[in-house]
Motif scaffolding. Structure first.
Motif, PDB file in Angstrom:
ATOM      1  N   LYS A  40       1.054  -1.600  -0.174  1.00 42.27           N
ATOM      2  CA  LYS A  40       0.315  -0.548   0.405  1.00 42.27           C
ATOM      3  C   LYS A  40       0.594   0.699  -0.183  1.00 42.27           C
ATOM      4  O   LYS A  40       0.549   1.943  -0.580  1.00 42.27           O
ATOM      5  CB  LYS A  40      -0.654  -0.081   1.410  1.00 42.27           C
ATOM      6  N   THR A  41       2.101   1.368   0.926  1.00 38.35           N
ATOM      7  CA  THR A  41       2.345   2.437   0.776  1.00 38.35           C
ATOM      8  C   THR A  41       3.806   2.619  -0.638  1.00 38.35           C
ATOM      9  O   THR A  41       3.415   4.120  -0.266  1.00 38.35           O
ATOM     10  CB  THR A  41       3.543   2.372   2.320  1.00 38.35           C
ATOM     11  N   THR A  42       4.060   1.240  -0.873  1.00 39.72           N
ATOM     12  CA  THR A  42       4.185   1.593  -2.061  1.00 39.72           C
ATOM     13  C   THR A  42       4.479   2.130  -2.860  1.00 39.72           C
ATOM     14  O   THR A  42       4.764   3.194  -4.200  1.00 39.72           O
ATOM     15  CB  THR A  42       5.342   0.373  -2.880  1.00 39.72           C
ATOM     16  N   LEU A 166      -3.471   9.811   2.530  1.00 43.18           N
ATOM     17  CA  LEU A 166      -3.383  10.085   3.681  1.00 43.18           C
ATOM     18  C   LEU A 166      -3.026   8.477   3.729  1.00 43.18           C
ATOM     19  O   LEU A 166      -3.890   7.173   2.950  1.00 43.18           O
ATOM     20  CB  LEU A 166      -4.379  10.206   3.748  1.00 43.18           C
ATOM     21  N   ASP A 167      -1.642   8.240   4.476  1.00 43.10           N
ATOM     22  CA  ASP A 167      -0.556   6.553   4.258  1.00 43.10           C
ATOM     23  C   ASP A 167      -1.370   6.511   6.020  1.00 43.10           C
ATOM     24  O   ASP A 167      -0.852   7.274   7.118  1.00 43.10           O
ATOM     25  CB  ASP A 167       0.341   7.101   4.722  1.00 43.10           C
ATOM     26  N   GLU A 168      -2.002   5.497   5.967  1.00 37.56           N
ATOM     27  CA  GLU A 168      -2.765   5.345   7.390  1.00 37.56           C
ATOM     28  C   GLU A 168      -2.915   6.878   8.918  1.00 37.56           C
ATOM     29  O   GLU A 168      -2.676   6.972   9.277  1.00 37.56           O
ATOM     30  CB  GLU A 168      -1.570   4.110   8.017  1.00 37.56           C
ATOM     31  N   PRO A 169      -3.533   7.362   8.600  1.00 36.50           N
ATOM     32  CA  PRO A 169      -3.861   8.791   8.467  1.00 36.50           C
ATOM     33  C   PRO A 169      -4.240   7.988   9.799  1.00 36.50           C
ATOM     34  O   PRO A 169      -3.903  10.001  11.115  1.00 36.50           O
ATOM     35  CB  PRO A 169      -5.606   9.346   8.381  1.00 36.50           C
TER      36      PRO A 169
HETATM   37 MG   LIG Z   1       1.889   0.675   4.945  1.00 39.56          MG
END
Ligand SMILES: [Mg+2]
Ligand SMILES: Nc1ncnc2c1ncn2[C@@H]1O[C@H](COP(=O)(O)OP(=O)(O)OP(=O)(O)O)[C@@H](O)[C@H]1O
Length: 247
Positions: A40-42, A166-169
């Protein structure tokens, strides 16, 4: 608004993103879900230009942005926050947002001159919209973790994005902070007409607010669809939701 088509990204021998697809329509709240390490982050880093893709294509507002540097992608209207809090700890809350605003306006070199007065109104407006006005003069490093994550959203808004990633807000937040943050995100999408793409581990949150959900597994897109479709999908249930989600 955003189309991600069959993107790939490897780190040495390891392929973190292996044919991911994603569509985000203007004004939508889209969630990406998937277990730890799903990519996901990638994927977000590929969209915002922090990483360069190996294969595939990313199109934003009709123009290909694959491979462009982050500042260029930001200028085109994609703003983001990070999974790990990314703020200037020694600056005040106000200054953190002001710096983002001024650099967006390409005035950052004048930050310590009379230009400092600039963007005051815009900065105040953003702080107000995220509920941080009464902490504007506080040193960012002294805020609670929850407020620091909110400040990150405010900083991303300083770049006046059309698409906010938003990455894991709500990572590391208490249940109360999580609820408040999700309400805020929903509200930003509504009142500012923002399109929001986020990833999140809290399934309750995801199924509550997302209009479209993309499920990632081992770097691939399993499915993207409306929450009801995703919830019903057998493959998703087996691969991910399993026993932990009450379909
Ligand atoms: Mg991640
Ligand atoms: N710079 C890197 N170098 C090597 N491997 C990496 C790098 N970045 C990510 N990876 C690996 O790629 C995979 C996907 O990582 P990623 O951070 O995208 O997952 P994620 O879905 O965001 O996970 P989480 O939910 O834990 O945040 C993981 O196995 C990770 O270890």
């Amino acid at each position: 608004m955003l189309q991600v088509e069959a993107v790939h990204k490897s780190f040495g021998d390891f392929t973190a993103v292996y044919g991911a697809n994603l569509t985000v329509e203007q004004g939508e709240l889209v969630a990406v879900i998937g277990p730890n390490g799903a990519g996901k982050t990638t994927l977000f880093n590929l969209i915002s230009g922090q990483l360069k893709l190996d294969k595939g294509k990313i199109v934003f507002k009709g123009e290909e942005i694959s491979g462009l540097p982050p500042y260029d992608i930001c200028k085109r209207g994609i703003g983001r926050s990070f999974q790990i809090v990314n703020i200037f700890h020694r600056l005040t809350v106000f200054e953190n947002v002001q710096v983002a605003m001024l650099s967006h306006q390409r005035l950052s070199s004048n930050l310590f001159s009379p230009a400092q007065k600039l963007a005051v109104e815009e900065t105040n407006r953003i702080l107000e919209s995220v509920g941080l006005s009464d902490k504007a003069r506080n040193i960012a490093g002294s805020l609670s973790h929850g407020d620091q994550k909110i400040l990150e959203i405010a900083i991303a808004l300083g770049n006046e994005p059309e698409l906010l990633i938003l990455d894991e807000p709500t990572a590391g937040m208490s249940p109360e902070e999580t609820a408040a943050t999700m309400a805020l995100i929903k509200q930003l999408a509504g009142t500012r007409g923002l399109t929001i793409l986020f990833c999140e581990h809290d399934m309750e949150v995801v199924f509550d607010i997302a209009q479209s959900i993309m499920v990632m597994h081992h770097g691939q897109t399993l499915i993207q669809g409306k929450p009801e479709e995703v919830r019903k999908n057998k493959e998703v249930q087996e691969a991910y939701l399993g026993g932990e989600f009450d379909a």
